[in-house]
Design an enzyme around this catalytic site. Sequence first.
Site, mmCIF file in Angstrom:
data_model
loop_
_atom_site.group_PDB
_atom_site.id
_atom_site.type_symbol
_atom_site.label_atom_id
_atom_site.label_comp_id
_atom_site.label_asym_id
_atom_site.label_seq_id
_atom_site.Cartn_x
_atom_site.Cartn_y
_atom_site.Cartn_z
ATOM 1 N N LYS A 178 0.758 -1.227 -0.114
ATOM 2 C CA LYS A 178 0.038 -0.163 0.036
ATOM 3 C C LYS A 178 1.082 1.217 -0.065
ATOM 4 O O LYS A 178 1.724 1.417 0.942
ATOM 5 C CB LYS A 178 -0.820 0.025 1.326
ATOM 6 C CG LYS A 178 -1.827 1.329 1.368
ATOM 7 C CD LYS A 178 -2.830 1.115 2.462
ATOM 8 C CE LYS A 178 -3.683 2.332 2.541
ATOM 9 N NZ LYS A 178 -4.545 2.253 3.738
ATOM 10 N N LYS A 202 -1.941 -1.407 -4.040
ATOM 11 C CA LYS A 202 -3.053 -0.340 -3.774
ATOM 12 C C LYS A 202 -2.179 1.043 -3.843
ATOM 13 O O LYS A 202 -1.361 0.895 -3.303
ATOM 14 C CB LYS A 202 -3.875 -0.205 -2.576
ATOM 15 C CG LYS A 202 -4.510 0.766 -2.285
ATOM 16 C CD LYS A 202 -5.208 0.732 -1.056
ATOM 17 C CE LYS A 202 -6.083 1.975 -0.537
ATOM 18 N NZ LYS A 202 -6.379 2.205 0.702
HETATM 19 C C1 PBG Z 1 -7.105 3.252 5.563
HETATM 20 C C2 PBG Z 1 -7.624 3.256 4.175
HETATM 21 C C3 PBG Z 1 -7.418 4.099 3.152
HETATM 22 C C4 PBG Z 1 -7.753 3.704 1.864
HETATM 23 C C5 PBG Z 1 -8.457 2.557 1.970
HETATM 24 N N1 PBG Z 1 -8.142 2.125 3.509
HETATM 25 C C6 PBG Z 1 -7.085 5.656 3.312
HETATM 26 C C7 PBG Z 1 -5.342 5.787 3.381
HETATM 27 O O1 PBG Z 1 -4.493 5.006 3.604
HETATM 28 O O2 PBG Z 1 -5.469 7.203 3.784
HETATM 29 C C8 PBG Z 1 -8.009 4.426 0.589
HETATM 30 C C9 PBG Z 1 -8.871 4.023 -0.468
HETATM 31 C C10 PBG Z 1 -9.288 4.742 -1.555
HETATM 32 O O3 PBG Z 1 -8.816 5.975 -1.803
HETATM 33 O O4 PBG Z 1 -10.285 4.791 -2.318
HETATM 34 N N2 PBG Z 1 -6.083 3.411 5.927
#
Ligand code: PBG
Length: 326
Positions: free
Chosen positions: A196, A249
């Site tokens: 991520k 992601k």
């Molecule tokens: C929680 C999380 C996030 C997303 C999914 N889980 C945001 C972040 O890390 O700030 C983003 C999903 C999206 O942008 O559609 N940590």
Amino acid sequence: MTFPIQRMRRLRTSENMRSLIRETQLDVKDFIYPLFVTYGRDKRNMIQSMPGIYQLSVDNLIKEVREIDRLGISAVLLFGIPESKDCQASGAYDPEGVVQQAIRAIKDTCPDLLVITDVCLCEYMDHGHCGIVERDGTVNNDASLELLAREALSHAEAGADIIAPSDMMDGRIGFIRKALDEASFSHLPIMSYAAKYSSAFYGPFREAAESAPKFGNRKTYQMDPANVREALREVELDIAEGADMVMVKPALAYLDVLKAVRDKFGYPTAAYNVSGEYAMVKAAAAQGWIDETAVMSEILLSIKRAGADMIITYAAPDMARLLVKS
Ligand code: PBG
């Protein structure tokens, strides 16, 4: 001409001919639909930067979920917006929390629809970070693991089908796996947000989940967009710690990472077509600059072609309707 021309166009002459040799096809079963659960009753709060997406209270969420199930989508992914936030993320592991209530309601209504829960602390912390913040502003990795495990357990107890940790703390997959196993949830799979990235594409989501960090950024725990070898290490570690499925992601700007992960490990691989990717398509389409459906289909196809077994996308219902029609 000294060489025979290779006639590639022979196989492009009609839609039937093209579909006969098509290598990749989107399927309703590929999609996972994210849902934002909020507190209260009869709430349907629009999210400005994500047209078509709402924060829903449990009663309205159930209506939406019935439609998702009817369309043949396999799974939903839940995010919670609690009534109040604090520095211990208590809403994250409250048995009566928004996500816990939503899980029970969904399993009562559509028992076969898979409920995946996002396990993270940012939506429940007053400071908006994904872990416990120390006085000096740093995020305490190991102390955060305890809270993440409590959150995962409370989702499991409420009836979640898959646990999806998205916090990016080190060692959380092993920690959560152990906690689940000890509480007799050894049958519950973990989908790890393994690679991520610290991405600007999450902007609209932070409006939706009200989870933007109040200070600093997430660069000390989420990955640097420049790195792919590091992503492979993250995935390798999560698999070693017990992940059953891994995720990359965002998706579109990281198709090379997705392909590398899928090729190297061959594990069931999810890609998250994130909020910013969705918002860009919606915004350009609203201006009449692009054909929304065609562009969205092409993007999702590219994600599948790059190696995704599953795609988490806000466009899931629209795409499902389209696939049923065609
Ligand atoms: C929680 C999380 C996030 C997303 C999914 N889980 C945001 C972040 O890390 O700030 C983003 C999903 C999206 O942008 O559609 N940590």
